[in-house]
Every structure is written in C-alpha cells, then in structure tokens.
Design a protein around this motif. Structure first.
Motif, PDB file in Angstrom:
ATOM      1  N   THR A 353       0.817  -1.218   0.000  1.00  0.00           N
ATOM      2  CA  THR A 353       0.000   0.000   0.000  1.00  0.00           C
ATOM      3  C   THR A 353       0.852   1.270   0.000  1.00  0.00           C
ATOM      4  O   THR A 353       0.313   2.372  -0.038  1.00  0.00           O
ATOM      5  CB  THR A 353      -0.908   0.044   1.246  1.00  0.00           C
ATOM      6  OG1 THR A 353      -0.088   0.090   2.432  1.00  0.00           O
ATOM      7  CG2 THR A 353      -1.799  -1.186   1.309  1.00  0.00           C
ATOM      8  N   ALA A 354       2.165   1.120   0.053  1.00  0.00           N
ATOM      9  CA  ALA A 354       3.054   2.282   0.194  1.00  0.00           C
ATOM     10  C   ALA A 354       3.014   3.188  -1.030  1.00  0.00           C
ATOM     11  O   ALA A 354       2.967   2.725  -2.173  1.00  0.00           O
ATOM     12  CB  ALA A 354       4.481   1.817   0.448  1.00  0.00           C
ATOM     13  N   GLN A 355       3.043   4.485  -0.763  1.00  0.00           N
ATOM     14  CA  GLN A 355       3.196   5.505  -1.798  1.00  0.00           C
ATOM     15  C   GLN A 355       4.365   6.394  -1.406  1.00  0.00           C
ATOM     16  O   GLN A 355       4.390   6.949  -0.306  1.00  0.00           O
ATOM     17  CB  GLN A 355       1.929   6.352  -1.934  1.00  0.00           C
ATOM     18  CG  GLN A 355       0.722   5.595  -2.473  1.00  0.00           C
ATOM     19  CD  GLN A 355      -0.503   6.490  -2.539  1.00  0.00           C
ATOM     20  OE1 GLN A 355      -0.964   7.017  -1.533  1.00  0.00           O
ATOM     21  NE2 GLN A 355      -1.030   6.673  -3.748  1.00  0.00           N
ATOM     22  N   PHE A 356       5.336   6.528  -2.297  1.00  0.00           N
ATOM     23  CA  PHE A 356       6.503   7.360  -2.045  1.00  0.00           C
ATOM     24  C   PHE A 356       6.527   8.489  -3.072  1.00  0.00           C
ATOM     25  O   PHE A 356       6.462   8.236  -4.279  1.00  0.00           O
ATOM     26  CB  PHE A 356       7.789   6.541  -2.160  1.00  0.00           C
ATOM     27  CG  PHE A 356       7.840   5.352  -1.230  1.00  0.00           C
ATOM     28  CD1 PHE A 356       7.982   5.526   0.133  1.00  0.00           C
ATOM     29  CD2 PHE A 356       7.749   4.059  -1.732  1.00  0.00           C
ATOM     30  CE1 PHE A 356       8.035   4.431   0.994  1.00  0.00           C
ATOM     31  CE2 PHE A 356       7.809   2.958  -0.888  1.00  0.00           C
ATOM     32  CZ  PHE A 356       7.951   3.142   0.480  1.00  0.00           C
ATOM     33  N   VAL A 357       6.627   9.709  -2.577  1.00  0.00           N
ATOM     34  CA  VAL A 357       6.649  10.882  -3.453  1.00  0.00           C
ATOM     35  C   VAL A 357       7.999  11.561  -3.318  1.00  0.00           C
ATOM     36  O   VAL A 357       8.517  11.733  -2.209  1.00  0.00           O
ATOM     37  CB  VAL A 357       5.520  11.872  -3.084  1.00  0.00           C
ATOM     38  CG1 VAL A 357       5.599  13.122  -3.954  1.00  0.00           C
ATOM     39  CG2 VAL A 357       4.159  11.201  -3.223  1.00  0.00           C
ATOM     40  N   ILE A 358       8.584  11.951  -4.450  1.00  0.00           N
ATOM     41  CA  ILE A 358       9.863  12.659  -4.436  1.00  0.00           C
ATOM     42  C   ILE A 358       9.746  13.905  -5.300  1.00  0.00           C
ATOM     43  O   ILE A 358       9.233  13.855  -6.421  1.00  0.00           O
ATOM     44  CB  ILE A 358      11.021  11.747  -4.912  1.00  0.00           C
ATOM     45  CG1 ILE A 358      12.363  12.480  -4.810  1.00  0.00           C
ATOM     46  CG2 ILE A 358      10.772  11.198  -6.304  1.00  0.00           C
ATOM     47  CD1 ILE A 358      13.567  11.555  -4.974  1.00  0.00           C
ATOM     48  N   MET A 359      10.178  15.037  -4.746  1.00  0.00           N
ATOM     49  CA  MET A 359      10.084  16.308  -5.468  1.00  0.00           C
ATOM     50  C   MET A 359      11.261  16.436  -6.430  1.00  0.00           C
ATOM     51  O   MET A 359      12.387  16.040  -6.121  1.00  0.00           O
ATOM     52  CB  MET A 359      10.093  17.476  -4.491  1.00  0.00           C
ATOM     53  CG  MET A 359       8.957  17.431  -3.464  1.00  0.00           C
ATOM     54  SD  MET A 359       7.314  17.404  -4.220  1.00  0.00           S
ATOM     55  CE  MET A 359       7.288  19.058  -4.956  1.00  0.00           C
ATOM     56  N   PRO A 360      11.028  17.014  -7.618  1.00  0.00           N
ATOM     57  CA  PRO A 360      12.116  17.203  -8.574  1.00  0.00           C
ATOM     58  C   PRO A 360      13.047  18.320  -8.128  1.00  0.00           C
ATOM     59  O   PRO A 360      12.689  19.161  -7.300  1.00  0.00           O
ATOM     60  CB  PRO A 360      11.391  17.570  -9.868  1.00  0.00           C
ATOM     61  CG  PRO A 360      10.125  18.221  -9.408  1.00  0.00           C
ATOM     62  CD  PRO A 360       9.729  17.523  -8.133  1.00  0.00           C
ATOM     63  N   MET A 361      14.262  18.334  -8.679  1.00  0.00           N
ATOM     64  CA  MET A 361      15.256  19.347  -8.363  1.00  0.00           C
ATOM     65  C   MET A 361      15.621  20.129  -9.618  1.00  0.00           C
ATOM     66  O   MET A 361      15.347  19.685 -10.750  1.00  0.00           O
ATOM     67  CB  MET A 361      16.528  18.697  -7.790  1.00  0.00           C
ATOM     68  CG  MET A 361      16.334  17.981  -6.478  1.00  0.00           C
ATOM     69  SD  MET A 361      17.903  17.392  -5.814  1.00  0.00           S
ATOM     70  CE  MET A 361      18.699  18.950  -5.388  1.00  0.00           C
ATOM     71  N   ARG A 362      16.261  21.253  -9.384  1.00  0.00           N
ATOM     72  CA  ARG A 362      16.795  22.004 -10.510  1.00  0.00           C
ATOM     73  C   ARG A 362      17.989  21.244 -11.046  1.00  0.00           C
ATOM     74  O   ARG A 362      18.809  20.720 -10.287  1.00  0.00           O
ATOM     75  CB  ARG A 362      17.220  23.399 -10.046  1.00  0.00           C
ATOM     76  CG  ARG A 362      17.742  24.295 -11.152  1.00  0.00           C
ATOM     77  CD  ARG A 362      17.911  25.714 -10.611  1.00  0.00           C
ATOM     78  NE  ARG A 362      18.805  25.751  -9.454  1.00  0.00           N
ATOM     79  CZ  ARG A 362      20.119  25.859  -9.548  1.00  0.00           C
ATOM     80  NH1 ARG A 362      20.720  25.903 -10.734  1.00  0.00           N
ATOM     81  NH2 ARG A 362      20.854  25.903  -8.452  1.00  0.00           N
TER      82      ARG A 362
END
Length: 367
Positions: A353-362
């Motif tokens: 059920t895991a959801q992992f979110v990662i924000m983009p970088m410049r």
C-alpha cells in the motif's frame, strides 16, 4: 527495598531503556531511572518528559519499595559486574547498596516521589497489531520525516486512524512516504496522532517480540505495549500538511524499474554530486534511462539501464540519496515510477500500500 535479581536480565533491561535517558536533562531527576520492586517484579522506568519507557523483569523481592538512581553510573556499574546475581537494597536516606559476590557498592539516589508520574492507560482506546507489521509501517514512513526542521510538525510521523485503518505518513517537504494497514480497533474511532521522531525510532528498535503489540491512544499521548515493555510518548502539536495535495492522483506516464539495478546506479552516479548540489539528471529516451551528474570540482558520471519507454526524450532531476532511500524501503524486485513533467513530483509504488513521493530538483549546472 531489597531484591535479588539476575545480572544478565538486568543488562538486557538496561539495553532497552538506556537511550530514553536524556544526555542533557532539563531537571536533575531526568538523569535518573526509577526502580520499583513489587511482589515478584522489578520495574525500571526512564523519561525525558516526552518519551517514557517502563521495563519489567522477574526478581526475588524481600522488601517492596522504590528509589531513583543516576542512570549512567548505575548502567556502567551493572555492565562491569561479573556475578550471576545482584542484591539491591535501599535505606531511608535514599542510598542504594549493590552487592555482587564479595563486591559491595553504595550509590546515592533521589526519592521516587520526585520522578515524573506516567499516565494511566486503563481508559485509553486500544488496538492490536503484529509487531513486524508495526515496525514495517513505521520504518517505511519515518525515513522521510524531517530531522530538526523549524517546522516541528515535520519532525515526526503522522498516524491517522479511520474506518479500521491506520495510515502512517512521514515527510520533510522534499519527499514523502505514506503506508497503511488494517488494525483491530472500533470501526467508528477516528483520530490523528503526530508521533515524535525519537519515539518512532525507539518503537522500531525496541519492538522485538513475535507476539502482537498493543497500541493505546490518548488525546495527547500514545503508548506501545509488548512483552514486559511499555513505551509512552507525548504527541507533537500543530497541523500536519495536507499531503493528499502532493501525492499525484495520476501520472502522464509510468515506468517499471528494476529496484536493485537502479539502486546500484544511483550509488555510482551520486559520487559525482557535491554538498551544494545533490542533483542527478534522469534522461529518458527510447528504451533507456540515463543518469548523469557533473561537477567542476569532481568530474562527471554517466550510467544507464534499459527501460520500457518509447515516448519523446524527457529530462528531470532528483536527489539521488532521497531516491535511493525510497528504493531501499521497498522490498519488491521492481517498482513503478510515475512522472508527469520536470516540475511535478514523481510517484513510486510497489506491490504494497506504500506511496513514495519525491520532489524534482533544478538540474545541476555544468559550470
């Protein structure tokens, strides 16, 4: 108080509770542990006013009573002793006498009445959960939580209970982990509990039983009971971010990635990032994912792996260490990675059920 107890069992109890004692206590009593003897049980308690723990062990109790002793000194002494049994007794002047074979020691204590009282759990709402399952849920969420962030609500894991489900969320604003599981609790119970980082890490470390774990829920505290150990923690106050707005509802395209291969490549290319720029460029082209990093101080690295992709060329950048952490907390052979554009967060999922979110970088500069 007078008790006879196993030194080995006492060492094991100390190992569970020692990290609760503050290294820089705000008041002197917090540098002490509370030792209480009742019937055939010795109870050891420690607290830093936020996280508290009680550990119980069997003992031969000749006289019931209690005392607080300086934790560091007492722990060091017990570890250095070599006898199988220890006799501990106290007098009215709050002095503890420790006998181990022919060795005798005297340790000054403080009256147990000065030790902070722990809450009564009798009226708390409770649910049961498997020990391994609880550790897994916390481990999969706490790694994404912030460390010493000025936004103190991020320095912990949010546990939400609703409709018989427990959801655990950790985020530092740059990455997010969310995982949930059904629990044995009243279906109409609903609540949010923001657990401090130290408490989460202590629970993960101390829960080592094959039996179930009982979690007690109060308005400003929670407690985790297993075997002869109880950990109680105050909750953080404040409003946790609305993470549902961050988790992508859908992605423009998704990739199936071999987890261990990508972890190896991320380790390699991250060697070419700097403290100022933990940025790796992800480039998608027909049938291939290429990772590149460069620095005028270090050099550059370029690695690639085959992927099932046939769209137009696509570039986005991520922190390789954050990405690696997410992959490390997934156990599947492959993961699904969803993306929309270079400025929107990526979503990584597996068979759980895991959801992992990662924000983009410049994208890192080549200069």
């Amino acid at each position: 108080m007078k008790v006879t107890l196993s030194r080995l069992e006492l060492v094991n109890a100390i190992g569970k509770i020692q990290s609760i004692v503050s290294s820089k206590p705000t008041i002197p009593i917090l540098a002490n542990i509370l030792i209480e003897a009742h019937q055939e049980t010795l109870t050891i308690s420690a607290t830093d006013l936020t996280v508290s723990m009680q550990v119980q062990m069997g003992a031969t109790v000749e006289e019931e009573g209690g005392i607080t002793l300086p934790a560091r000194r007492f722990f060091q002494l017990v570890r250095e002793l070599t006898t199988g049994e220890i006799v501990l007794h106290t007098n009215e002047e709050e002095i503890a006498f420790i006998e181990a074979g022919t060795s005798q020691f005297r340790l000054n204590g403080i009256n147990q009445g000065e030790f902070p009282s722990l809450p009564n759990l009798a009226e708390a709402e409770k649910f049961s959960i498997g020990a391994d399952e609880l550790k897994g849920l916390l481990s999969k969420s706490v790694f994404a939580a912030a460390r010493e962030d000025s936004r103190h609500v991020l320095n912990g894991v949010l546990m939400q209970i609703e409709n018989g489900m427990a959801t655990f969320i950790g985020t530092d604003g740059k990455r997010l982990a969310k995982v949930d599981s059904a629990v044995e609790i009243s279906a109409d119970h609903k609540g949010s509990y923001l657990i401090p980082l130290k408490a989460v890490e202590e629970i993960v470390k101390s829960v080592d039983t094959e039996k179930g774990v009982k979690v007690s829920l109060m308005a400003d505290k929670i407690a985790v009971e297993h075997d002869a150990t109880v950990l109680i923690t105050k909750l953080l106050s404040g409003d946790f971010p609305d993470v549902e707005r961050v988790i992508p509802a859908e992605s423009a395209f998704t990739l199936t990635l071999h987890r261990e291969e990508l972890m190896a490549l991320l380790k390699q290319v991250s060697l070419f990032t700097t403290d100022k720029s933990h940025s790796v460029q992800f480039t998608l082209s027909a049938g291939e994912l290429t990772l590149t990093a460069n620095s005028s101080e270090i050099g550059d690295g370029k690695v690639s792996m085959p992927v099932d992709y046939s769209g137009e060329s696509f570039e986005i950048a991520f922190n390789p260490f954050f990405f690696h952490d997410i992959l490390r907390h997934s156990k599947d052979e492959t993961v699904t990675f969803g993306m929309t554009n270079p400025f929107s967060p990526g979503l990584i999922t597996d068979s759980t059920t895991a959801q992992f979110v990662i924000m983009p970088m410049r994208l890192a500069s080549t200069v």
